[in-house]
Design a protein around this motif. Structure first.
Motif, PDB file in Angstrom:
ATOM      1  N   ALA A   9      44.824  84.027  50.111  1.00  0.00           N
ATOM      2  CA  ALA A   9      45.446  84.163  48.793  1.00  0.00           C
ATOM      3  C   ALA A   9      46.760  83.391  48.735  1.00  0.00           C
ATOM      4  O   ALA A   9      47.543  83.396  49.683  1.00  0.00           O
ATOM      5  N   ARG A  10      46.948  82.714  47.613  1.00  0.00           N
ATOM      6  CA  ARG A  10      48.227  82.087  47.305  1.00  0.00           C
ATOM      7  C   ARG A  10      48.542  82.479  45.870  1.00  0.00           C
ATOM      8  O   ARG A  10      47.879  82.050  44.939  1.00  0.00           O
ATOM      9  N   LEU A  11      49.523  83.358  45.718  1.00  0.00           N
ATOM     10  CA  LEU A  11      49.879  83.888  44.416  1.00  0.00           C
ATOM     11  C   LEU A  11      51.296  83.447  44.067  1.00  0.00           C
ATOM     12  O   LEU A  11      52.252  83.843  44.742  1.00  0.00           O
ATOM     13  N   ASN A  12      51.431  82.618  43.049  1.00  0.00           N
ATOM     14  CA  ASN A  12      52.739  82.231  42.529  1.00  0.00           C
ATOM     15  C   ASN A  12      53.058  83.189  41.391  1.00  0.00           C
ATOM     16  O   ASN A  12      52.395  83.156  40.353  1.00  0.00           O
ATOM     17  N   PHE A  26      48.938  85.124  51.845  1.00  0.00           N
ATOM     18  CA  PHE A  26      48.428  86.064  52.833  1.00  0.00           C
ATOM     19  C   PHE A  26      46.907  85.986  52.874  1.00  0.00           C
ATOM     20  O   PHE A  26      46.275  85.400  51.990  1.00  0.00           O
ATOM     21  N   THR A  27      46.343  86.579  53.878  1.00  0.00           N
ATOM     22  CA  THR A  27      44.898  86.699  53.989  1.00  0.00           C
ATOM     23  C   THR A  27      44.524  88.124  53.641  1.00  0.00           C
ATOM     24  O   THR A  27      45.169  89.071  54.077  1.00  0.00           O
ATOM     25  N   THR A  28      43.503  88.275  52.823  1.00  0.00           N
ATOM     26  CA  THR A  28      43.030  89.596  52.422  1.00  0.00           C
ATOM     27  C   THR A  28      41.517  89.579  52.364  1.00  0.00           C
ATOM     28  O   THR A  28      40.910  88.512  52.466  1.00  0.00           O
ATOM     29  N   ALA A  29      40.934  90.738  52.213  1.00  0.00           N
ATOM     30  CA  ALA A  29      39.477  90.813  52.195  1.00  0.00           C
ATOM     31  C   ALA A  29      39.000  91.815  51.163  1.00  0.00           C
ATOM     32  O   ALA A  29      39.620  92.857  50.954  1.00  0.00           O
ATOM     33  N   LEU A  30      37.883  91.487  50.560  1.00  0.00           N
ATOM     34  CA  LEU A  30      37.165  92.421  49.711  1.00  0.00           C
ATOM     35  C   LEU A  30      36.334  93.271  50.652  1.00  0.00           C
ATOM     36  O   LEU A  30      35.428  92.772  51.320  1.00  0.00           O
ATOM     37  N   GLN A  31      36.697  94.545  50.754  1.00  0.00           N
ATOM     38  CA  GLN A  31      35.999  95.443  51.675  1.00  0.00           C
ATOM     39  C   GLN A  31      34.581  95.710  51.183  1.00  0.00           C
ATOM     40  O   GLN A  31      34.303  95.637  49.991  1.00  0.00           O
ATOM     41  N   SER A 139      37.417  88.719  37.947  1.00  0.00           N
ATOM     42  CA  SER A 139      36.428  89.086  38.966  1.00  0.00           C
ATOM     43  C   SER A 139      35.414  87.960  39.148  1.00  0.00           C
ATOM     44  O   SER A 139      35.068  87.603  40.277  1.00  0.00           O
ATOM     45  N   ASP A 140      34.946  87.396  38.049  1.00  0.00           N
ATOM     46  CA  ASP A 140      33.990  86.284  38.116  1.00  0.00           C
ATOM     47  C   ASP A 140      34.610  85.039  38.734  1.00  0.00           C
ATOM     48  O   ASP A 140      33.937  84.273  39.426  1.00  0.00           O
ATOM     49  N   ALA A 141      35.898  84.818  38.491  1.00  0.00           N
ATOM     50  CA  ALA A 141      36.575  83.616  38.978  1.00  0.00           C
ATOM     51  C   ALA A 141      36.888  83.666  40.474  1.00  0.00           C
ATOM     52  O   ALA A 141      37.237  82.642  41.065  1.00  0.00           O
ATOM     53  N   LEU A 142      36.751  84.823  41.103  1.00  0.00           N
ATOM     54  CA  LEU A 142      37.051  84.937  42.537  1.00  0.00           C
ATOM     55  C   LEU A 142      36.172  84.033  43.391  1.00  0.00           C
ATOM     56  O   LEU A 142      36.557  83.645  44.489  1.00  0.00           O
ATOM     57  N   SER A 143      35.007  83.693  42.899  1.00  0.00           N
ATOM     58  CA  SER A 143      34.125  82.823  43.679  1.00  0.00           C
ATOM     59  C   SER A 143      34.690  81.410  43.797  1.00  0.00           C
ATOM     60  O   SER A 143      34.307  80.658  44.696  1.00  0.00           O
ATOM     61  N   ARG A 144      35.606  81.032  42.905  1.00  0.00           N
ATOM     62  CA  ARG A 144      36.214  79.702  42.965  1.00  0.00           C
ATOM     63  C   ARG A 144      37.414  79.663  43.899  1.00  0.00           C
ATOM     64  O   ARG A 144      37.500  78.811  44.766  1.00  0.00           O
ATOM     65  N   SER A 145      38.356  80.601  43.661  1.00  0.00           N
ATOM     66  CA  SER A 145      39.613  80.508  44.399  1.00  0.00           C
ATOM     67  C   SER A 145      40.458  81.747  44.162  1.00  0.00           C
ATOM     68  O   SER A 145      40.326  82.417  43.140  1.00  0.00           O
ATOM     69  N   LEU A 146      41.340  82.015  45.116  1.00  0.00           N
ATOM     70  CA  LEU A 146      42.341  83.059  44.939  1.00  0.00           C
ATOM     71  C   LEU A 146      43.723  82.408  45.022  1.00  0.00           C
ATOM     72  O   LEU A 146      44.639  82.905  45.641  1.00  0.00           O
ATOM     73  N   HIS A 147      43.827  81.276  44.368  1.00  0.00           N
ATOM     74  CA  HIS A 147      45.103  80.597  44.210  1.00  0.00           C
ATOM     75  C   HIS A 147      45.477  80.745  42.743  1.00  0.00           C
ATOM     76  O   HIS A 147      44.998  80.007  41.887  1.00  0.00           O
ATOM     77  N   TRP A 148      46.312  81.749  42.484  1.00  0.00           N
ATOM     78  CA  TRP A 148      46.649  82.105  41.113  1.00  0.00           C
ATOM     79  C   TRP A 148      48.121  81.860  40.824  1.00  0.00           C
ATOM     80  O   TRP A 148      48.981  82.060  41.676  1.00  0.00           O
ATOM     81  N   ASP A 149      48.379  81.441  39.598  1.00  0.00           N
ATOM     82  CA  ASP A 149      49.727  81.416  39.042  1.00  0.00           C
ATOM     83  C   ASP A 149      49.784  82.561  38.043  1.00  0.00           C
ATOM     84  O   ASP A 149      49.033  82.569  37.059  1.00  0.00           O
ATOM     85  N   ILE A 150      50.660  83.528  38.289  1.00  0.00           N
ATOM     86  CA  ILE A 150      50.725  84.745  37.489  1.00  0.00           C
ATOM     87  C   ILE A 150      52.069  84.810  36.780  1.00  0.00           C
ATOM     88  O   ILE A 150      53.116  84.597  37.406  1.00  0.00           O
ATOM     89  N   VAL A 151      52.026  85.102  35.491  1.00  0.00           N
ATOM     90  CA  VAL A 151      53.246  85.321  34.719  1.00  0.00           C
ATOM     91  C   VAL A 151      53.187  86.748  34.199  1.00  0.00           C
ATOM     92  O   VAL A 151      52.231  87.141  33.523  1.00  0.00           O
ATOM     93  N   ILE A 152      54.207  87.517  34.537  1.00  0.00           N
ATOM     94  CA  ILE A 152      54.303  88.906  34.100  1.00  0.00           C
ATOM     95  C   ILE A 152      55.459  89.006  33.112  1.00  0.00           C
ATOM     96  O   ILE A 152      56.593  88.671  33.433  1.00  0.00           O
ATOM     97  N   GLU A 153      55.115  89.450  31.910  1.00  0.00           N
ATOM     98  CA  GLU A 153      56.121  89.683  30.885  1.00  0.00           C
ATOM     99  C   GLU A 153      56.118  91.172  30.567  1.00  0.00           C
ATOM    100  O   GLU A 153      55.373  91.929  31.187  1.00  0.00           O
TER     101      GLU A 153
END
Length: 174
Positions: A9-12, A26-31, A139-153
């Motif tokens: 995972a790479r979360l900006n 970090f590295t994570t796993a879907l249990q 959830s559907d997009a997880l098959s592509r990548s877990l490199h997300w840019d997240i904006v929280i307002e």
């Protein structure tokens, strides 16, 4: 699924609500016992609390720990975040184990109406809901990548995975 599905995972995270901008790698796993919905809600919860240096992600599926939590210097859990709906008995039990309990759920009005009246007995709980299409699309997009840019307002979360852009309104129920 016999083994956990592992992600790098790479979360900006740009948290405009808490005035924080940082990257989590970090590295994570879907249990194997975990749903994609729960996994996505847990990651979003981690992003929401990651402005704190003491944020922890339960990536091993330890049942005695929340999905995401903050703790003080003595190891006491100050904020416990759980992803997804819970039974009222479980809410009452785990709410006693921390100063503040947070539920991050996919919109589920039937569940909320069934527990709403009795939630007044749990003083330290906050419940936030996200739109179902947002959670399902991530959830559907997880098959592509877990490199997300997240904006929280204040009342909104948006996620970009370099291919698609997703956004939702965050509604505080309690």
């Amino acid at each position: 699924m016999s083994k956990p599905f592992v992600f790098k995972a790479r979360l900006n995270v740009a948290d405009l609500f808490h005035h924080a901008n940082h990257q989590e790698v970090f590295t994570t796993a879907l249990q194997k016992s975990e749903t994609l919905e729960h996994f996505v809600l847990k990651l979003l919860g981690y992003c929401a609390l990651s402005y704190e240096q003491t944020a922890h992600l339960n990536s091993l599926g330890e049942k005695q720990k929340p999905d995401v939590w903050l703790e003080d210097d003595q190891g006491y859990i100050t904020v416990a975040l759980y992803a997804g709906v819970m039974e009222l008995d479980d809410i009452a039990r785990v709410a006693k184990q921390s100063q503040k309990m947070v539920l991050l759920i996919k919109e589920n009005s039937q569940w909320f109406e069934s527990v709403r009246a009795r939630l007044s007995y749990v003083e330290n709980i906050s419940i936030f809901q996200l739109e179902p299409d947002f959670v399902d699309s991530l959830s559907d997009a997880l098959s592509r990548s877990l490199h997300w840019d997240i904006v929280i307002e204040q009342n909104q979360i948006s996620v970009s995975d370099k291919i698609e852009y997703y956004e939702t309104t965050v509604i505080k129920l309690v």
